[in-house]
Design an enzyme around this catalytic site. Sequence first.
Site, PDB file in Angstrom:
ATOM      1  N   ASP A  43      45.656  44.281  42.578  1.00 33.93           N
ATOM      2  CA  ASP A  43      45.009  45.402  43.262  1.00 33.93           C
ATOM      3  C   ASP A  43      44.162  44.857  44.406  1.00 33.93           C
ATOM      4  O   ASP A  43      43.349  43.943  44.209  1.00 33.93           O
ATOM      5  CB  ASP A  43      44.135  46.165  42.262  1.00 33.93           C
ATOM      6  CG  ASP A  43      43.410  47.360  42.854  1.00 33.93           C
ATOM      7  OD1 ASP A  43      43.669  47.712  44.024  1.00 33.93           O
ATOM      8  OD2 ASP A  43      42.576  47.953  42.147  1.00 33.93           O
ATOM      9  N   HIS A  74      46.750  48.877  40.673  1.00 30.08           N
ATOM     10  CA  HIS A  74      45.889  49.973  41.103  1.00 30.08           C
ATOM     11  C   HIS A  74      46.491  51.324  40.718  1.00 30.08           C
ATOM     12  O   HIS A  74      47.675  51.580  40.906  1.00 30.08           O
ATOM     13  CB  HIS A  74      45.672  49.935  42.618  1.00 30.08           C
ATOM     14  CG  HIS A  74      44.669  50.937  43.074  1.00 30.08           C
ATOM     15  ND1 HIS A  74      43.314  50.722  42.993  1.00 30.08           N
ATOM     16  CD2 HIS A  74      44.811  52.211  43.555  1.00 30.08           C
ATOM     17  CE1 HIS A  74      42.669  51.787  43.422  1.00 30.08           C
ATOM     18  NE2 HIS A  74      43.555  52.705  43.764  1.00 30.08           N
ATOM     19  N   SER A  98      39.185  54.811  41.639  1.00 26.34           N
ATOM     20  CA  SER A  98      39.566  54.549  43.029  1.00 26.34           C
ATOM     21  C   SER A  98      38.562  55.191  43.994  1.00 26.34           C
ATOM     22  O   SER A  98      37.373  54.883  43.954  1.00 26.34           O
ATOM     23  CB  SER A  98      40.997  55.043  43.270  1.00 26.34           C
ATOM     24  OG  SER A  98      41.502  54.564  44.490  1.00 26.34           O
TER      25      SER A  98
END
EC number: 3.1.1.71
Length: 408
Positions: A348, A378, A191
């Site tokens: 995501d 995600h 991320s």
Amino acid sequence: MRTAVVLLPALAALGAYYVYLPLPGTMSEPWKLMLMDASFRAIQETCNLVHYLRLSHHLTVLNYVIGVFDKLETPSSELVKIKDTQFDGVEVRVFEPSKKEDKALRRSVVYIHGGGWALASARASSYNNLCKIMTESLKAVIVSIEYRLVPKVHFPEPFNDAFRAAKHFLQPDVLAKYSVDPGRIAISGDSAGGNLAAAVCQQLSQDTSVTNKPKLQALIYPVLQALDFNTPSYRQNVNMPVLPRFVMIKFWIDYFNGNPDFAHSMVINNHTALDVSQAVPYKGHLNWSSLLPSVFKKNYKPVIQTTGKAEILQEIPELLDIRATPLLAEKEILQLQPKTYILTCENDVLRDDGVMYAKRLENAGVEVTLDHFEDCFHGCMIFTVWPTDFSAGLQTRESYMKWLDQNL
């Protein structure tokens, strides 16, 4: 009694309404994800109230709450030795195999945790667990970077911390201290940590003072650009659990210490309208009409505003800084990047960031593995321990570590 008979079904219906979200049929363990997301939203709304009352910054409160549930861990184990130290003034946690079977040099991964540049920790149990498993499975030295977080600092400080720590580790004497093979080092992150990992790799590739370059980079659902919040994945997953589109935009604004009022304009790409001249040179770098395969483009069309708000880029020029937005880097920089692994999830908002970066790297001549998961979401890779344990987390973690094992 009659009141209870009426209230209980009403409360149950209200609870179900709050928890329920329409999710794709391919999503693994949907009700479990809905319950986790409802818990996240309740906590976030409480933190937002605290922020509104000016008692504390909402991200500070949120990170505190996360720390309460995701306890910080320090103990070593029979198989893994853990030590907290500093690399060039930056806190890191080093994981080493407890037993060195022979005198052979070991491979290594420099890992940068996610959390929107504002949440989580290298010492949190979720990342501690991930790095322990990586150390055991790969028989590698893992360096987990504890970069400073928003709102205490803002860009470029998280990047600077990650870069300084990685560069320090790559020094020959430091690698020798940890018995690491200089030719078998990867930079990785998930991320926002994937964002930092990509940016660090780009900077290391251009730094002539660094003699030991990373062999690999491995990016887990990375966030790589902030110019187009209307890519197909942003629109398809606009209210997806864990990371809705508006939350990602607010993370970006907080990262840059920007005006929160800009968020609603950025949602509709007003910051990159045709009359915003600063953005024009970069549009080709994230032209998803040409960079995405048709399976991801579906029937979506680009959102291009004719007139917009030039003051957004004037006040936040960092939106165009490749240390924050690695997808905007020129081909001359991309072709210097090491062999790359990018993991993306269908559910995501950041899916297309990763897919576009993979394509641009390939176009620059870099060998890339794009590992896409249709039923995952995600953040799933760190959700592997009860009560937030998901099969998606185990599935993605296994694939990620298999690639590292085969290529590092």
